[in-house]
Design a protein around this motif. Structure first.
Motif, PDB file in Angstrom:
ATOM      1  N   GLY A 196       1.210   4.704  -4.629  1.00 47.95           N
ATOM      2  CA  GLY A 196       2.665   4.684  -4.644  1.00 47.95           C
ATOM      3  C   GLY A 196       3.211   4.950  -6.034  1.00 47.95           C
ATOM      4  O   GLY A 196       2.480   5.329  -6.963  1.00 47.95           O
ATOM      5  N   SER A 197       4.521   4.742  -6.206  1.00 42.72           N
ATOM      6  CA  SER A 197       5.136   5.063  -7.491  1.00 42.72           C
ATOM      7  C   SER A 197       6.449   4.320  -7.683  1.00 42.72           C
ATOM      8  O   SER A 197       7.069   3.827  -6.732  1.00 42.72           O
ATOM      9  CB  SER A 197       5.385   6.574  -7.592  1.00 42.72           C
ATOM     10  N   ASP A 224       0.838  -1.199   0.000  1.00 41.37           N
ATOM     11  CA  ASP A 224       0.000   0.000   0.000  1.00 41.37           C
ATOM     12  C   ASP A 224       0.871   1.245   0.000  1.00 41.37           C
ATOM     13  O   ASP A 224       1.676   1.463   0.918  1.00 41.37           O
ATOM     14  CB  ASP A 224      -0.918   0.025   1.234  1.00 41.37           C
ATOM     15  N   ASP A 225       0.708   2.061  -1.050  1.00 40.64           N
ATOM     16  CA  ASP A 225       1.386   3.348  -1.152  1.00 40.64           C
ATOM     17  C   ASP A 225       2.908   3.212  -1.023  1.00 40.64           C
ATOM     18  O   ASP A 225       3.573   4.039  -0.388  1.00 40.64           O
ATOM     19  CB  ASP A 225       0.843   4.311  -0.086  1.00 40.64           C
ATOM     20  N   VAL A 226       3.446   2.151  -1.611  1.00 42.06           N
ATOM     21  CA  VAL A 226       4.894   1.925  -1.587  1.00 42.06           C
ATOM     22  C   VAL A 226       5.539   2.674  -2.753  1.00 42.06           C
ATOM     23  O   VAL A 226       5.077   2.594  -3.893  1.00 42.06           O
ATOM     24  CB  VAL A 226       5.215   0.420  -1.688  1.00 42.06           C
ATOM     25  N   THR A 227       6.597   3.407  -2.472  1.00 41.55           N
ATOM     26  CA  THR A 227       7.308   4.159  -3.495  1.00 41.55           C
ATOM     27  C   THR A 227       8.745   3.652  -3.599  1.00 41.55           C
ATOM     28  O   THR A 227       9.428   3.478  -2.587  1.00 41.55           O
ATOM     29  CB  THR A 227       7.316   5.670  -3.167  1.00 41.55           C
ATOM     30  N   VAL A 228       9.183   3.399  -4.827  1.00 40.19           N
ATOM     31  CA  VAL A 228      10.554   2.969  -5.103  1.00 40.19           C
ATOM     32  C   VAL A 228      11.191   4.035  -5.983  1.00 40.19           C
ATOM     33  O   VAL A 228      10.676   4.357  -7.065  1.00 40.19           O
ATOM     34  CB  VAL A 228      10.588   1.598  -5.813  1.00 40.19           C
ATOM     35  N   LEU A 232      -2.049  -4.097 -10.002  1.00 43.56           N
ATOM     36  CA  LEU A 232      -1.387  -2.811  -9.824  1.00 43.56           C
ATOM     37  C   LEU A 232      -2.423  -1.724 -10.054  1.00 43.56           C
ATOM     38  O   LEU A 232      -3.037  -1.649 -11.133  1.00 43.56           O
ATOM     39  CB  LEU A 232      -0.231  -2.664 -10.815  1.00 43.56           C
ATOM     40  N   SER A 233      -2.629  -0.862  -9.060  1.00 41.25           N
ATOM     41  CA  SER A 233      -3.705   0.126  -9.152  1.00 41.25           C
ATOM     42  C   SER A 233      -3.234   1.480  -8.629  1.00 41.25           C
ATOM     43  O   SER A 233      -2.643   1.567  -7.544  1.00 41.25           O
ATOM     44  CB  SER A 233      -4.913  -0.356  -8.339  1.00 41.25           C
TER      45      SER A 233
END
Length: 220
Positions: free
Chosen positions: A69-70, A47-51, A86-87
């Motif tokens: 996330g992004s 949930d709302d993970v950004t890399v 993926l949403s």
């Protein structure tokens, strides 16, 4: 700054030095400026993970659920997204190579400066995927996939397998489809409004028109 040119499209891509990156495996860690190699995120809820600014190599994200996330400034290689959902993701300035999206569901995805090369999207479902900048698919397998309400204007597809790719209510104006076989596309002609083709593809376009208009073609 690294760039790649596909057709008339210039794509800005990340330029990462492996020596400057930390080793990361846990998706709960800070996923910036790292190398994530052979990690298993199979079936996880992200949930709302950004890399950011990272290299993903051989990562297993299959059957996972990744919402919001992004991915920004990443190199993604041989990564498995099969069966994932993926949403609401934003994917920007990323090079995705040799990765698998078989049966993946991508919904409300924003793409900008993204190159997919040698990837599999067979049986994938893309819904409301939008190109906010340069996007290209090169040597990708898109067979039996479904694109619904996608806005991929000015995207470039090169040497892709499009058999039975279904297009529904898509906006592809300005997209460059040269170098692909269109004969087995499942689409109304309106989805191809404004695309760029080459002369060799005109027989495929004629076949699509004959099919859509239910024409009967007979010899004299």
């Amino acid at each position: 700054m690294r760039t790649s040119t596909v057709g008339d499209l210039r794509i800005l891509l990340p330029e990462l030095d492996p020596d400057d990156l930390d080793t990361i495996s846990d998706p709960s860690d800070d996923l910036s400026d790292g190398t994530i190699e052979n990690a298993s995120w199979h079936g996880l809820t992200l949930d709302d993970v950004t890399v950011r600014g990272s290299r993903l190599i051989g990562v297993d994200v299959s059957e996972s659920s990744w919402e919001a996330g992004s991915l920004f400034g990443c190199e993604i290689t041989r990564t498995d997204f099969s069966g994932a959902t993926l949403s609401g993701l934003s994917i920007e300035r990323c090079a995705v190579t040799g990765s698998r999206f078989t049966g993946t569901r991508l919904t409300d995805i924003r793409l900008k400066d993204v190159l997919f090369e040698g990837c599999r999207f067979d049986y994938a479902t893309l819904t409301r995927v939008t190109a906010a900048g340069a996007v290209a698919f090169v040597d990708c397998v898109l067979t039996d996939a479904t694109w619904s309400s996608c806005r991929l204007s000015d995207a470039v597809l090169r040497s892709c397998q499009l058999a039975r790719l279904e297009l529904d209510s898509c906006h592809l104006h300005g997209a460059d489809l040269r170098g692909n076989t269109l004969h087995d596309l499942k689409t109304a002609l309106g989805n191809l409004h404004g695309v760029t083709l080459d002369e060799d593809q005109l027989p495929d376009l004629t076949h699509l028109a004959v099919t859509e208009l239910h024409l009967t073609v007979r010899k004299r």
